[in-house]
Enzyme design. Sequence first.
Site, PDB file in Angstrom:
ATOM      1  N   ASN A   9       3.931  -0.890   2.238  1.00  8.45           N
ATOM      2  CA  ASN A   9       3.064  -0.078   1.376  1.00  8.45           C
ATOM      3  C   ASN A   9       3.101  -0.627  -0.063  1.00  8.45           C
ATOM      4  O   ASN A   9       4.098  -0.486  -0.776  1.00  8.45           O
ATOM      5  CB  ASN A   9       3.546   1.381   1.423  1.00  8.45           C
ATOM      6  CG  ASN A   9       2.673   2.314   0.626  1.00  8.45           C
ATOM      7  OD1 ASN A   9       2.220   1.977  -0.464  1.00  8.45           O
ATOM      8  ND2 ASN A   9       2.451   3.500   1.154  1.00  8.45           N
ATOM      9  N   ASN A  11       1.739   0.249  -2.816  1.00  8.20           N
ATOM     10  CA  ASN A  11       1.929   1.218  -3.903  1.00  8.20           C
ATOM     11  C   ASN A  11       3.397   1.589  -4.065  1.00  8.20           C
ATOM     12  O   ASN A  11       3.907   1.706  -5.183  1.00  8.20           O
ATOM     13  CB  ASN A  11       1.099   2.478  -3.650  1.00  8.20           C
ATOM     14  CG  ASN A  11      -0.378   2.179  -3.701  1.00  8.20           C
ATOM     15  OD1 ASN A  11      -0.913   1.920  -4.760  1.00  8.20           O
ATOM     16  ND2 ASN A  11      -1.032   2.176  -2.554  1.00  8.20           N
ATOM     17  N   LYS A  12       4.072   1.772  -2.941  1.00  5.70           N
ATOM     18  CA  LYS A  12       5.517   2.055  -3.007  1.00  5.70           C
ATOM     19  C   LYS A  12       6.248   0.883  -3.662  1.00  5.70           C
ATOM     20  O   LYS A  12       7.125   1.067  -4.499  1.00  5.70           O
ATOM     21  CB  LYS A  12       6.092   2.205  -1.597  1.00  5.70           C
ATOM     22  CG  LYS A  12       5.869   3.505  -0.901  1.00  5.70           C
ATOM     23  CD  LYS A  12       6.688   3.450   0.396  1.00  5.70           C
ATOM     24  CE  LYS A  12       6.549   4.675   1.244  1.00  5.70           C
ATOM     25  NZ  LYS A  12       7.356   4.565   2.486  1.00  5.70           N
ATOM     26  N   ASP A  76      11.460   6.246   3.419  1.00  5.79           N
ATOM     27  CA  ASP A  76      10.553   7.088   4.184  1.00  5.79           C
ATOM     28  C   ASP A  76      10.298   8.346   3.373  1.00  5.79           C
ATOM     29  O   ASP A  76      11.224   8.929   2.804  1.00  5.79           O
ATOM     30  CB  ASP A  76      11.096   7.429   5.566  1.00  5.79           C
ATOM     31  CG  ASP A  76       9.950   7.849   6.492  1.00  5.79           C
ATOM     32  OD1 ASP A  76       9.049   7.015   6.721  1.00  5.79           O
ATOM     33  OD2 ASP A  76       9.926   9.002   6.960  1.00  5.79           O
ATOM     34  N   PHE A 156      -1.630   7.129  -4.944  1.00  8.23           N
ATOM     35  CA  PHE A 156      -2.047   6.854  -3.563  1.00  8.23           C
ATOM     36  C   PHE A 156      -1.684   8.058  -2.699  1.00  8.23           C
ATOM     37  O   PHE A 156      -1.110   9.033  -3.187  1.00  8.23           O
ATOM     38  CB  PHE A 156      -1.355   5.583  -3.054  1.00  8.23           C
ATOM     39  CG  PHE A 156       0.145   5.713  -2.879  1.00  8.23           C
ATOM     40  CD1 PHE A 156       0.992   5.646  -3.978  1.00  8.23           C
ATOM     41  CD2 PHE A 156       0.711   5.932  -1.626  1.00  8.23           C
ATOM     42  CE1 PHE A 156       2.373   5.788  -3.826  1.00  8.23           C
ATOM     43  CE2 PHE A 156       2.089   6.063  -1.472  1.00  8.23           C
ATOM     44  CZ  PHE A 156       2.911   5.990  -2.572  1.00  8.23           C
ATOM     45  N   GLY A 157      -2.018   7.959  -1.429  1.00 15.70           N
ATOM     46  CA  GLY A 157      -1.607   8.982  -0.467  1.00 15.70           C
ATOM     47  C   GLY A 157      -2.022  10.390  -0.884  1.00 15.70           C
ATOM     48  O   GLY A 157      -3.189  10.654  -1.188  1.00 15.70           O
ATOM     49  N   TYR A 158      -1.048  11.283  -0.931  1.00 17.70           N
ATOM     50  CA  TYR A 158      -1.316  12.690  -1.248  1.00 17.70           C
ATOM     51  C   TYR A 158      -1.312  12.969  -2.758  1.00 17.70           C
ATOM     52  O   TYR A 158      -1.388  14.130  -3.162  1.00 17.70           O
ATOM     53  CB  TYR A 158      -0.271  13.578  -0.562  1.00 17.70           C
ATOM     54  CG  TYR A 158      -0.330  13.543   0.955  1.00 17.70           C
ATOM     55  CD1 TYR A 158      -1.246  14.324   1.653  1.00 17.70           C
ATOM     56  CD2 TYR A 158       0.524  12.732   1.686  1.00 17.70           C
ATOM     57  CE1 TYR A 158      -1.303  14.299   3.040  1.00 17.70           C
ATOM     58  CE2 TYR A 158       0.475  12.693   3.080  1.00 17.70           C
ATOM     59  CZ  TYR A 158      -0.438  13.479   3.744  1.00 17.70           C
ATOM     60  OH  TYR A 158      -0.493  13.458   5.125  1.00 17.70           O
ATOM     61  N   LYS A 179       4.411   9.542 -13.464  1.00 16.57           N
ATOM     62  CA  LYS A 179       4.730   9.872 -12.060  1.00 16.57           C
ATOM     63  C   LYS A 179       6.068   9.249 -11.665  1.00 16.57           C
ATOM     64  O   LYS A 179       6.939   9.911 -11.116  1.00 16.57           O
ATOM     65  CB  LYS A 179       3.622   9.372 -11.112  1.00 16.57           C
ATOM     66  CG  LYS A 179       3.988   9.664  -9.651  1.00 16.57           C
ATOM     67  CD  LYS A 179       3.214   8.942  -8.586  1.00 16.57           C
ATOM     68  CE  LYS A 179       3.905   9.119  -7.236  1.00 16.57           C
ATOM     69  NZ  LYS A 179       3.340   8.317  -6.146  1.00 16.57           N
ATOM     70  N   ARG A 185      10.328   9.557  -5.262  1.00 17.48           N
ATOM     71  CA  ARG A 185      10.753   8.152  -5.103  1.00 17.48           C
ATOM     72  C   ARG A 185      11.563   7.704  -6.306  1.00 17.48           C
ATOM     73  O   ARG A 185      12.597   7.037  -6.150  1.00 17.48           O
ATOM     74  CB  ARG A 185       9.514   7.245  -4.922  1.00 17.48           C
ATOM     75  CG  ARG A 185       9.843   5.744  -4.784  1.00 17.48           C
ATOM     76  CD  ARG A 185       8.684   4.973  -4.196  1.00 17.48           C
ATOM     77  NE  ARG A 185       8.338   5.517  -2.897  1.00 17.48           N
ATOM     78  CZ  ARG A 185       7.280   6.314  -2.673  1.00 17.48           C
ATOM     79  NH1 ARG A 185       6.430   6.601  -3.657  1.00 17.48           N
ATOM     80  NH2 ARG A 185       7.057   6.812  -1.482  1.00 17.48           N
TER      81      ARG A 185
HETATM   82  P1  ITT Z   1       6.218   2.002   4.815  1.00 14.26           P
HETATM   83  O1  ITT Z   1       5.735   0.638   5.151  1.00 14.26           O
HETATM   84  O2  ITT Z   1       7.189   2.004   3.658  1.00 14.26           O
HETATM   85  O3  ITT Z   1       6.749   2.774   5.997  1.00 14.26           O
HETATM   86  P2  ITT Z   1       4.163   4.073   4.748  1.00 14.26           P
HETATM   87  O4  ITT Z   1       2.928   4.221   3.926  1.00 14.26           O
HETATM   88  O5  ITT Z   1       4.040   4.091   6.247  1.00 14.26           O
HETATM   89  O6  ITT Z   1       4.912   2.762   4.234  1.00 14.26           O
HETATM   90  P3  ITT Z   1       5.712   6.565   4.769  1.00 14.26           P
HETATM   91  O7  ITT Z   1       5.769   6.627   6.246  1.00 14.26           O
HETATM   92  O8  ITT Z   1       6.960   6.848   4.020  1.00 14.26           O
HETATM   93  O9  ITT Z   1       5.197   5.149   4.258  1.00 14.26           O
HETATM   94  O10 ITT Z   1       4.570   7.476   4.165  1.00 14.26           O
HETATM   95  C1  ITT Z   1       4.332   8.773   4.501  1.00 14.26           C
HETATM   96  C2  ITT Z   1       3.016   9.222   3.974  1.00 14.26           C
HETATM   97  O11 ITT Z   1       3.226   9.843   2.714  1.00 14.26           O
HETATM   98  C3  ITT Z   1       1.928   8.185   3.754  1.00 14.26           C
HETATM   99  O12 ITT Z   1       0.708   8.759   4.142  1.00 14.26           O
HETATM  100  C4  ITT Z   1       1.920   7.922   2.273  1.00 14.26           C
HETATM  101  O13 ITT Z   1       0.622   7.603   1.810  1.00 14.26           O
HETATM  102  C5  ITT Z   1       2.386   9.258   1.735  1.00 14.26           C
HETATM  103  N1  ITT Z   1       3.192   9.059   0.535  1.00 14.26           N
HETATM  104  C6  ITT Z   1       4.412   8.482   0.450  1.00 14.26           C
HETATM  105  N2  ITT Z   1       4.828   8.459  -0.825  1.00 14.26           N
HETATM  106  C7  ITT Z   1       3.863   9.031  -1.562  1.00 14.26           C
HETATM  107  C8  ITT Z   1       3.685   9.269  -2.928  1.00 14.26           C
HETATM  108  O14 ITT Z   1       4.584   8.905  -3.822  1.00 14.26           O
HETATM  109  N3  ITT Z   1       2.568   9.873  -3.332  1.00 14.26           N
HETATM  110  C9  ITT Z   1       1.615  10.244  -2.449  1.00 14.26           C
HETATM  111  N4  ITT Z   1       1.689  10.038  -1.148  1.00 14.26           N
HETATM  112  C10 ITT Z   1       2.801   9.429  -0.692  1.00 14.26           C
END
Ligand code: ITT
Length: 198
Positions: A9, A11-12, A76, A156-158, A179, A185
């Site tokens: 990921n 963004n992470k 995770d 990103f994500g949520y 953030k 994180r």
């Molecule tokens: P990995 O390769 O590290 O596993 P991933 O995107 O599959 O990447 P996760 O399983 O930890 O990572 O992600 C769980 C979900 O939560 C995923 O839909 C992300 O977009 C979301 N997420 C994780 N961290 C977030 C953040 O800081 N802000 C918003 N959404 C986040």
Amino acid sequence: MNLLFASSNKNKIKEVQALMPAHIKLLGLSDINFTEEIAETAATIEGNAKLKAEFIWNYLKEHPSEIKIDAVFADDSGLEVEALNWAPGVYSARYAGEPKNDEANNKKLLTELKLQTKRNAQFKTVIAFINKNSYQQFEGIIKGAMAYEPRGKDGFGYDPLFIPQGYRSTFAELDFETKNSISHRGIAVKKLVEYLSL
Ligand code: ITT
């Protein structure tokens, strides 16, 4: 020290990189030419963090890297919403099904929360760390609330739906540094860095 972050990921990776001190060199899965998806089959966030870190640690034993890797860690993360019995939690990435899609996940979450006035939620990250001597876990939790509509363009994500406690903006409305300085994180990464600096 060379530390491999077992995440695909982007963004992470950007968020974690920004919190690493200069003496720690952060490597990614592309540095070891690993391009597969690791199946996240555990029942908990802790379990999936451990599974991802162990998978790459074991992979390196069979596919030694040209660059010396001192340790591996995985992140995770999950969003836990009280009114939904703390879902999506460990299923956050694929809440709206396969393939994983942030926009579909956010849409589903808003639908599930329609007419729900109890909006409290938390974001949780578990970092699993492995080196030749030990296994460690570091947790970061930030409490907050779910917005009624997506707001903001960053993150990103949520992020467009999560309003951290003490703020009126969603994570996606806050700038990157803000953030990262308060997030789930950020909290977990700071614990990892402190451990590595001892
Ligand atoms: P990995 O390769 O590290 O596993 P991933 O995107 O599959 O990447 P996760 O399983 O930890 O990572 O992600 C769980 C979900 O939560 C995923 O839909 C992300 O977009 C979301 N997420 C994780 N961290 C977030 C953040 O800081 N802000 C918003 N959404 C986040």
